[in-house]
Design a protein around this motif. Structure first.
Motif, PDB file in Angstrom:
ATOM      1  N   MET A  55       1.163  -1.498   0.640  1.00 50.59           N
ATOM      2  CA  MET A  55      -0.202  -0.024   0.384  1.00 50.59           C
ATOM      3  C   MET A  55       0.692   1.155   0.106  1.00 50.59           C
ATOM      4  N   THR A  56       1.794   1.389   0.149  1.00 55.32           N
ATOM      5  CA  THR A  56       2.839   2.297   0.642  1.00 55.32           C
ATOM      6  C   THR A  56       3.799   2.437  -0.783  1.00 55.32           C
ATOM      7  N   ILE A  57       3.159   1.559  -2.102  1.00 58.81           N
ATOM      8  CA  ILE A  57       3.869   1.845  -3.225  1.00 58.81           C
ATOM      9  C   ILE A  57       3.099   2.062  -4.425  1.00 58.81           C
ATOM     10  N   PRO A  58       2.700   3.268  -4.842  1.00 62.31           N
ATOM     11  CA  PRO A  58       1.385   4.233  -5.551  1.00 62.31           C
ATOM     12  C   PRO A  58       1.333   2.963  -6.808  1.00 62.31           C
ATOM     13  N   SER A  59       2.667   2.331  -7.310  1.00 64.23           N
ATOM     14  CA  SER A  59       2.909   2.053  -8.578  1.00 64.23           C
ATOM     15  C   SER A  59       2.289   0.905  -8.714  1.00 64.23           C
ATOM     16  N   GLU A  60       2.383   0.031  -7.055  1.00 65.30           N
ATOM     17  CA  GLU A  60       2.029  -1.375  -7.167  1.00 65.30           C
ATOM     18  C   GLU A  60       0.326  -1.596  -7.174  1.00 65.30           C
ATOM     19  N   ILE A  61      -0.320   0.163  -6.491  1.00 69.30           N
ATOM     20  CA  ILE A  61      -1.867   0.030  -6.185  1.00 69.30           C
ATOM     21  C   ILE A  61      -1.826   0.153  -8.309  1.00 69.30           C
ATOM     22  N   GLU A  62      -1.585   1.068  -8.860  1.00 75.66           N
ATOM     23  CA  GLU A  62      -2.528   1.689  -9.606  1.00 75.66           C
ATOM     24  C   GLU A  62      -2.186   0.211 -10.955  1.00 75.66           C
ATOM     25  N   THR A  63      -1.141  -0.899 -11.152  1.00 77.12           N
ATOM     26  CA  THR A  63      -1.504  -1.509 -12.150  1.00 77.12           C
ATOM     27  C   THR A  63      -2.118  -2.888 -11.192  1.00 77.12           C
ATOM     28  N   PHE A  64      -2.638  -2.183 -10.345  1.00 78.81           N
ATOM     29  CA  PHE A  64      -3.174  -3.570  -9.655  1.00 78.81           C
ATOM     30  C   PHE A  64      -4.643  -2.859 -10.114  1.00 78.81           C
ATOM     31  N   SER A  65      -4.450  -2.406  -9.877  1.00 87.78           N
ATOM     32  CA  SER A  65      -6.459  -1.124  -9.788  1.00 87.78           C
ATOM     33  C   SER A  65      -6.854  -1.973 -11.900  1.00 87.78           C
ATOM     34  N   LYS A  66      -5.744  -1.556 -12.317  1.00 90.54           N
ATOM     35  CA  LYS A  66      -6.479  -1.590 -13.922  1.00 90.54           C
ATOM     36  C   LYS A  66      -7.667  -2.383 -14.117  1.00 90.54           C
ATOM     37  N   SER A  67      -7.095  -3.966 -13.251  1.00 87.44           N
ATOM     38  CA  SER A  67      -7.403  -5.145 -13.137  1.00 87.44           C
ATOM     39  C   SER A  67      -9.021  -5.016 -12.187  1.00 87.44           C
ATOM     40  N   TRP A 108      -3.548   7.548  -1.728  1.00 83.47           N
ATOM     41  CA  TRP A 108      -3.273   6.561  -3.106  1.00 83.47           C
ATOM     42  C   TRP A 108      -4.244   4.856  -3.014  1.00 83.47           C
ATOM     43  N   LEU A 109      -4.629   4.731  -2.081  1.00 75.18           N
ATOM     44  CA  LEU A 109      -5.588   3.431  -2.653  1.00 75.18           C
ATOM     45  C   LEU A 109      -7.427   4.314  -2.986  1.00 75.18           C
ATOM     46  N   LEU A 110      -7.461   5.500  -2.809  1.00 77.56           N
ATOM     47  CA  LEU A 110      -8.568   6.381  -3.273  1.00 77.56           C
ATOM     48  C   LEU A 110      -8.629   7.330  -4.044  1.00 77.56           C
ATOM     49  N   GLN A 111      -7.636   7.535  -4.137  1.00 77.23           N
ATOM     50  CA  GLN A 111      -7.002   7.896  -5.984  1.00 77.23           C
ATOM     51  C   GLN A 111      -7.366   6.712  -7.144  1.00 77.23           C
ATOM     52  N   PHE A 112      -6.667   5.759  -6.472  1.00 77.87           N
ATOM     53  CA  PHE A 112      -7.165   4.570  -7.677  1.00 77.87           C
ATOM     54  C   PHE A 112      -8.542   3.402  -7.420  1.00 77.87           C
ATOM     55  N   PHE A 113      -8.971   3.494  -6.801  1.00 80.25           N
ATOM     56  CA  PHE A 113      -9.590   2.456  -6.521  1.00 80.25           C
ATOM     57  C   PHE A 113     -11.507   4.079  -6.729  1.00 80.25           C
ATOM     58  N   LEU A 114     -11.313   4.673  -5.376  1.00 80.15           N
ATOM     59  CA  LEU A 114     -12.405   5.373  -5.448  1.00 80.15           C
ATOM     60  C   LEU A 114     -12.850   5.637  -6.609  1.00 80.15           C
ATOM     61  N   PRO A 115     -12.252   5.927  -8.038  1.00 82.74           N
ATOM     62  CA  PRO A 115     -13.206   6.458  -8.900  1.00 82.74           C
ATOM     63  C   PRO A 115     -14.030   5.265  -9.659  1.00 82.74           C
ATOM     64  N   LYS A 116     -13.799   4.084  -9.079  1.00 84.85           N
ATOM     65  CA  LYS A 116     -14.788   2.620  -9.567  1.00 84.85           C
ATOM     66  C   LYS A 116     -15.365   2.383  -8.782  1.00 84.85           C
ATOM     67  N   VAL A 117     -15.514   2.934  -7.897  1.00 86.89           N
ATOM     68  CA  VAL A 117     -17.313   2.764  -7.269  1.00 86.89           C
ATOM     69  C   VAL A 117     -18.202   3.673  -7.141  1.00 86.89           C
ATOM     70  N   ARG A 118     -19.232   2.798  -7.514  1.00 84.44           N
ATOM     71  CA  ARG A 118     -20.592   2.981  -8.409  1.00 84.44           C
ATOM     72  C   ARG A 118     -21.205   3.611  -7.475  1.00 84.44           C
TER      73      ARG A 118
END
Length: 238
Positions: A55-67, A108-118
């Motif tokens: 969770m402290t590495i934004p690039s790893e979160i971003e990569t997974f969020s794409k799935s 970071w979690l909110l940046q990459f996952f919140l847009p996916k919350v309907r």
């Protein structure tokens, strides 16, 4: 009943794992996230999807969020607890580590996952009843969890227009691998399964705030309104 898409951080142990089991048994599509790939592999057959990242590495979160396509419920549960054992010789590195793990990572979690919350979805923050009043050695942990409280309560206001609810959770002492390290009494200790049921009920009712066990949290709330000299005398040791 239509299955919900639920992402849970810290799904491989403690409260997160119990939440994972609860929603999996219900037939929801649970996206289990954590750092330990071996443990994720062990629960993969029950999960809709697993995500291994720090969770402290934004690039790893971003990569997974794409799935991840869309979410009904985003549960931000993962965190760490470390104590400041010598306040006079304050450990800045320890403080920074806890703040980064428990609080900054949520950005970071909110940046990459919140847009996916309907619309009509929900974001759940698992904080701590430790924020109800100050405790010794808890400068780092308490500060990080207090930050989560403010983040959740502020975000709730800004997400009204998006029709996304925010639920803030204040658990008391829960038996997990994290609390097994504690060297002090933990009154009214609950199992992670009991905690998960309390959290799930709060989510189902779309509560803004839930705290448990009330025998502990109401006591802390009472202490917090007492004159400082009274509760300090009760909790300060040494």
């Amino acid at each position: 009943m239509t299955a919900k898409n639920i992402l849970i951080t810290g799904a491989t142990s403690g409260i997160g794992h119990s939440l994972f089991k609860h929603y999996s048994r219900k037939g929801d599509n649970v996206i289990a996230c954590g750092r330990n790939q071996q443990k994720l592999d062990e629960i993969a057959s029950q999960a809709h999807l697993t995500g291994q990242f720090d969770m402290t590495i934004p690039s790893e979160i971003e990569t997974f969020s794409k799935s991840v396509e869309s979410l009904d419920i985003l549960v931000l549960n993962a965190g760490n607890c470390r104590y400041i054992d010598d306040a006079k010789n304050f450990d800045g590195a320890l403080f920074a580590d806890v703040i980064e793990t428990n609080l900054i990572s949520l950005g970071w979690l909110l940046q990459f996952f919140l847009p996916k919350v309907r619309k009509g979805g929900q974001v759940v923050f698992v904080s701590s009843s430790a924020t109800l009043m100050p405790f010794q050695r808890s400068e780092a942990y308490g500060a990080s969890k207090s930050g989560i409280d403010y983040l959740a309560n502020s975000l709730r206001l800004d997400l009204i227009k998006e029709k996304i609810d925010v639920t803030l959770i204040h658990p008391g002492f829960i038996k997990t691998p994290l609390t097994d390290k504690n060297d002090f009494p933990m009154p009214f200790l609950l199992t992670s399964e009991q905690a998960a049921l309390n959290i799930a009920k709060a989510i189902d009712k779309r509560k803004e705030y839930a705290h448990f066990p009330k025998r502990l949290t109401m006591l802390l709330k009472f202490f917090s309104i007492m004159p400082n000299w009274i509760w300090r005398k009760m909790i300060i040791k040494g």
